[in-house]
Design an enzyme around this catalytic site. Sequence first.
Site, short mmCIF file in Angstrom:
data_model
loop_
_atom_site.label_atom_id
_atom_site.label_comp_id
_atom_site.label_asym_id
_atom_site.label_seq_id
_atom_site.Cartn_x
_atom_site.Cartn_y
_atom_site.Cartn_z
N GLU A 11 -6.11 7.02 -0.79
CA GLU A 11 -5.90 5.84 0.05
C GLU A 11 -6.56 4.61 -0.56
O GLU A 11 -5.98 3.52 -0.56
CB GLU A 11 -6.47 6.11 1.46
CG GLU A 11 -5.72 7.16 2.25
CD GLU A 11 -4.27 6.81 2.48
OE1 GLU A 11 -3.96 5.61 2.64
OE2 GLU A 11 -3.43 7.73 2.48
N HIS A 24 0.84 -1.21 0.00
CA HIS A 24 0.00 0.00 0.00
C HIS A 24 0.87 1.25 0.00
O HIS A 24 0.63 2.19 -0.78
CB HIS A 24 -0.92 -0.01 1.23
CG HIS A 24 -1.59 1.29 1.50
ND1 HIS A 24 -2.82 1.63 0.97
CD2 HIS A 24 -1.21 2.37 2.25
CE1 HIS A 24 -3.16 2.85 1.37
NE2 HIS A 24 -2.20 3.30 2.16
N GLU A 25 1.87 1.28 0.86
CA GLU A 25 2.73 2.47 0.96
C GLU A 25 3.57 2.65 -0.30
O GLU A 25 3.78 3.78 -0.77
CB GLU A 25 3.62 2.37 2.20
CG GLU A 25 2.88 2.30 3.52
CD GLU A 25 1.99 3.51 3.76
OE1 GLU A 25 2.28 4.60 3.22
OE2 GLU A 25 1.00 3.37 4.50
N HIS A 68 1.57 4.26 -3.09
CA HIS A 68 1.48 5.73 -3.03
C HIS A 68 2.58 6.37 -3.88
O HIS A 68 2.34 7.34 -4.61
CB HIS A 68 1.60 6.22 -1.59
CG HIS A 68 0.32 6.18 -0.80
ND1 HIS A 68 -0.82 6.81 -1.22
CD2 HIS A 68 0.02 5.59 0.38
CE1 HIS A 68 -1.79 6.62 -0.33
NE2 HIS A 68 -1.31 5.88 0.65
#
Length: 350
Positions: free
Chosen positions: A252, A187-188, A191
Amino acid sequence: GPRRKLPLILFTLIKPLAKITSYVLGRGTRKAWKKLPTTQQRTYLEMLNANRGAFMCTGAFSLGGLYYLYESHKQTCPITGRQKFVALTPDQARRIGEANFTEIVNDAQGIIVPETDPVYTKIAKVANGILHANSDLRQIYDKTWTLTVIDAPVMNAFVLPSGNIFVFTGLLENCSNMDQVAAVLSHEIAHVVLGHVEEKLTRTSFLQMLLLVPMSLLWVLIPYDGIGFVTTWFFDSVADIMLELPFSRLMEVEADEVGLVLAAKACFDIREAPKFWGRMAQEEEPLSEELEFLSTHPASQNRQDNLQEKMASALQIRQDCGCPPLDYPAPRSSVIIQNCQKAKAVLSNL
């Protein structure tokens, strides 16, 4: 044509500068106006009325300039296909990341986990697996990635736009297994792959430029400073709730969905991702879903539900990458994950 490079300071200081400028210009104009004799005030009003056409043309020209700025910096995300407004260049984002990296490392001196530590090795194995499996993406292979593990009871991980991964040991204590750690790291990393930092800084700067004139006029029209500060705070809060926070939640969700694919390509058990957010939902305060509109992140229950909806297509990507069936685990080291071209088409349709 090529995008025009805007000054880096515009993105890093625009918000406080816009607030100060609107306050100084608006309040200064109001104070100067009150000091003028009535006859002179009337003269200025007549002059404004006589030249209102010129003022309207100036305003239209300014709006046209902002529209040109917006149109000339629109681009299509190669991964999601979403159109986005980005004026910050990759080099500028990298410089911001490098500056933050130095500051964070200096602040964390004494609690940085050495690379020889087994905890570091476990996290590095996960991070390297994600990066190697997705090395077909330019946003992955064009960076020099680093990993810093910080020994602190904080359930957090983040990645700077320069490719610097930070993981707090508290994250491992809140994950049931390394597949859940992989879900968080993917997920990070997503980004950064999606350029969310560049997009968010650009959006914030553009909104501040749009609000500069209205906020200056607000300070001109409001008779008392106390009321002015309260009104400014109110408008800032409304702008956050209506514009900034929904966009933050959108990013997100986008990082959740793309991160799921990144982890799938690396042959992790991506079924652990919604499980992780389900457990986070149980630990959240009551009414978190109802108050989601006040948060930068979606409610954990909504994140779990969304990831569950995307699970079938992500599992197909995992299978297309030659990963071992989840019902019959095999050592990940034996799986060839370098060639995963089939996943590109599915990823682009997210």
